[in-house]
Motif scaffolding. Sequence first.
Motif, PDB file in Angstrom:
ATOM      1  N   ASN A 607       3.247 -37.829  46.678  1.00 31.43           N
ATOM      2  CA  ASN A 607       4.341 -38.376  45.867  1.00 31.43           C
ATOM      3  C   ASN A 607       3.928 -38.717  44.446  1.00 31.43           C
ATOM      4  N   LYS A 608       2.804 -38.200  44.017  1.00 34.79           N
ATOM      5  CA  LYS A 608       2.354 -38.387  42.647  1.00 34.79           C
ATOM      6  C   LYS A 608       2.351 -37.037  41.937  1.00 34.79           C
ATOM      7  N   THR A 609       2.698 -37.043  40.653  1.00 37.13           N
ATOM      8  CA  THR A 609       2.747 -35.801  39.883  1.00 37.13           C
ATOM      9  C   THR A 609       1.346 -35.424  39.423  1.00 37.13           C
ATOM     10  N   THR A 610       1.008 -34.164  39.618  1.00 37.17           N
ATOM     11  CA  THR A 610      -0.283 -33.638  39.167  1.00 37.17           C
ATOM     12  C   THR A 610      -0.034 -32.364  38.350  1.00 37.17           C
ATOM     13  N   PHE A 611      -0.641 -32.311  37.166  1.00 34.83           N
ATOM     14  CA  PHE A 611      -0.568 -31.109  36.338  1.00 34.83           C
ATOM     15  C   PHE A 611      -1.916 -30.391  36.416  1.00 34.83           C
ATOM     16  N   VAL A 612      -1.856 -29.064  36.498  1.00 36.04           N
ATOM     17  CA  VAL A 612      -3.064 -28.249  36.595  1.00 36.04           C
ATOM     18  C   VAL A 612      -3.027 -27.176  35.522  1.00 36.04           C
ATOM     19  N   ILE A 613      -4.076 -27.101  34.710  1.00 31.29           N
ATOM     20  CA  ILE A 613      -4.231 -26.052  33.704  1.00 31.29           C
ATOM     21  C   ILE A 613      -5.397 -25.185  34.153  1.00 31.29           C
ATOM     22  N   ILE A 614      -5.115 -23.928  34.421  1.00 28.03           N
ATOM     23  CA  ILE A 614      -6.098 -23.011  34.991  1.00 28.03           C
ATOM     24  C   ILE A 614      -6.764 -22.197  33.885  1.00 28.03           C
ATOM     25  N   GLY A 615      -8.088 -22.096  33.976  1.00 30.23           N
ATOM     26  CA  GLY A 615      -8.849 -21.278  33.030  1.00 30.23           C
ATOM     27  C   GLY A 615      -9.421 -20.049  33.704  1.00 30.23           C
ATOM     28  N   GLN A 616     -10.615 -19.700  33.351  1.00 30.53           N
ATOM     29  CA  GLN A 616     -11.252 -18.466  33.809  1.00 30.53           C
ATOM     30  C   GLN A 616     -11.702 -18.575  35.262  1.00 30.53           C
ATOM     31  N   ARG A 617     -11.490 -17.506  36.050  1.00 27.72           N
ATOM     32  CA  ARG A 617     -12.009 -17.417  37.410  1.00 27.72           C
ATOM     33  C   ARG A 617     -13.489 -17.036  37.354  1.00 27.72           C
ATOM     34  N   ILE A 618     -14.273 -17.661  38.200  1.00 29.65           N
ATOM     35  CA  ILE A 618     -15.704 -17.378  38.251  1.00 29.65           C
ATOM     36  C   ILE A 618     -16.033 -16.934  39.664  1.00 29.65           C
ATOM     37  N   PRO A 619     -16.494 -15.696  39.848  1.00 29.35           N
ATOM     38  CA  PRO A 619     -16.741 -15.205  41.209  1.00 29.35           C
ATOM     39  C   PRO A 619     -17.940 -15.905  41.835  1.00 29.35           C
ATOM     40  N   LYS A 620     -17.995 -15.860  43.175  1.00 34.53           N
ATOM     41  CA  LYS A 620     -19.100 -16.469  43.890  1.00 34.53           C
ATOM     42  C   LYS A 620     -20.417 -15.812  43.487  1.00 34.53           C
ATOM     43  N   GLY A 621     -21.504 -16.575  43.609  1.00 30.48           N
ATOM     44  CA  GLY A 621     -22.816 -16.064  43.221  1.00 30.48           C
ATOM     45  C   GLY A 621     -23.871 -17.148  43.317  1.00 30.48           C
ATOM     46  N   ASN A 622     -25.093 -16.796  42.927  1.00 34.27           N
ATOM     47  CA  ASN A 622     -26.201 -17.741  43.010  1.00 34.27           C
ATOM     48  C   ASN A 622     -25.999 -18.926  42.070  1.00 34.27           C
ATOM     49  N   LYS A 623     -26.374 -20.104  42.559  1.00 34.06           N
ATOM     50  CA  LYS A 623     -26.457 -21.259  41.676  1.00 34.06           C
ATOM     51  C   LYS A 623     -27.747 -21.186  40.889  1.00 34.06           C
ATOM     52  N   GLU A 624     -27.669 -21.510  39.612  1.00 28.73           N
ATOM     53  CA  GLU A 624     -28.889 -21.618  38.821  1.00 28.73           C
ATOM     54  C   GLU A 624     -29.691 -22.823  39.310  1.00 28.73           C
ATOM     55  N   PHE A 625     -31.003 -22.791  39.071  1.00 32.57           N
ATOM     56  CA  PHE A 625     -31.868 -23.869  39.557  1.00 32.57           C
ATOM     57  C   PHE A 625     -31.387 -25.230  39.061  1.00 32.57           C
TER      58      PHE A 625
END
Length: 671
Positions: A607-625
């Motif tokens: 019951n609360k309003t949430t706004f979402v601004i979507i940017g670039q999609r980043i595909p799955k992959g290795n996490k950097e150290f």
Amino acid sequence: MSHFMNQKYFWYSILFVAFSCSPKATVVKEESQEEKRQELLTIDGEEIYPEEFLYLLSKNREFQENDKKLSPEELEENFNLFVNYKLKVKEAEKIGLDTLEDFRKEFDMFKQDLIKPYLIQNSLQEGELQKAYNRMNETIKASHILLQFPANASREDSVAVLRMALKLKADAEQGADFNQLAFEHSDDPSAKDNGGSLGYFTSLQMVHQFEDAAYSLDIGEISDPVLTNFGYHIIKLEDRKPNPGEIRVSHILVRSQQGDPVSEERALRKVGDIYAELQKPESLWEEVCEMYSEDLGSKNSGGKLPWIGLGSVIPEFERAAFGLSEIGEISSPVKTPYGYHIIRLEERKPIASFEEMEPQIKSRILRDSRSSLIQSQVTAMQKSRYSFAENENIIDEVRTIVDADLRNAREKIEAANLSDSLLFHTNLDSKSVADFMEFLQTERIQTRPGSVNDFSSSYDKFVEVSLNKTEEKDLAENNEEYKMLLQEYRDGILLFSLMNEKVWQKALQDEDGQLQFYEDNKDKYQWKDRVEAIIVNMGVEEYTNSVRRFLTGKVYKKDLADRLENTFLLDNPLAFTMDENSFEIESHPILSKADLSKNFQELKINNKTTFVIIGQRIPKGNKEFDETRGKVIQDYQEFLDKQMVASLRESYQVQINEDEKKKIYDRVVAD
């Protein structure tokens, strides 16, 4: 167990899945003298007995009933962990960790606390406990004036302080304002702020001489000077009332920086807005608390705090909390050194019964200065138990020398060939004149002002200390429960030291090892599909239309969040909260429900309003150290621990007595 026991020495107890951190344990009965004691296992020839494993296994757990017993798998897991634990202790001893000065000091500190419940001193008189409890049923309000002794005070200095105390009492009784006298003359630094007022307190919250005097006064009465270790006190009783018991409150905290007017102004404005928000009928305390409270430890649990009684929290918070009368009632903002609080009353409960509080009272009295009042009884019991006997002729000779010339007493005693003479003995040990002279030098006995018999006060203290050590020796040799507990703490300290040196600190400091471990296990550190996003959760619905208009047609940019904040939050910091990051989509509670094909969208969450601004999609992959370094270090520590255990299993010869293990199995495993 003492409250000061540092939890870092108990980390190993969580290794045993059936163990509890409770200090209570099922005491293992000793075998009869006719039965030969059998070891459970040996490590390089060192025998380890079943009682130790059962002691650890049975902490706060009994195995009489089937539903409280272990499965065979649980027992085997615990047994393997126990073997690993003893191997680590063995290794710590091998490399000499038990010989270090730091270990000795730490262990001695723990011994002093562990032994207390086993001492004669712990068996306090029922009357002393009952008196404390009876006083706890009442709270009193008092003010005081403290006059301290100067450093290295002489008898004349002490008399002068007493005369000053008597004069101040007389001035107060003749009409002088007591709190003004405290402001002008008290050596208690807080008197400059509170005029000597101590607020409400109850039994065991003040030193016993002060408490005894305060509780004996009528309202408005002023005490004679009361001597404590702090100096002379003049006490005025202002009020007494039944103890309200304890209350539980929740709070919303807005922090401020003392001495920073800008921070103070912002905090005051923010807490005012929060308070106004709470007045709205549709407002929910838990939601407001979670969104705005700056107490990270309580905000996600509705701001709930532990139970509090009078005298247990800072006065400003206490006054506001105890001033609430109805469950659910909310205070106006309250200023304390931590910032601004809004407090809600959750529960009340009366003072507990004597039976419930007896262990707590006993523990506190043992730590309180009033324990000295029963020391003479303790000493008498020790003398009887350990067959104490004195060499009165030698005592008289030493007394004459010490009282005549304390400064040169050692030389005169040596010249009289008295050093090796026996002063007293027990059935466990004895003390010579040389021991007493060493005690005088190392302890630097300070007698009370006015004492005229240096030998008597010093000798009595020496007897007291010696008998206490005799009792400790007796417990360490003959009390099985205490011996087991002492070994548990000793091994725990060694285990912590070994792990800190060989695993935890090594993993933290070995950057090359971290990188290599990361390279060898890259597959474990993977990002799932992510997306850049700004998530705005509305807090004040009146701003929803304005925020919607601002965001409509906007695309994700790095400066968008800053622009949004500068546009709205400077005027109303409660308008919304905002989070900007690269989020994993699948696990995110909002983004997993969002339409990621839209640059901007509006959602309703609870019951609360949430706004979402979507940017670039980043595909799955290795996490950097650097993105997963904390998890790498944690896993590297676990790897080093397993590596060390494997090495210890190879280095030490472990032999298991299967017959004794089977006996334990029959006792603790469910049918």
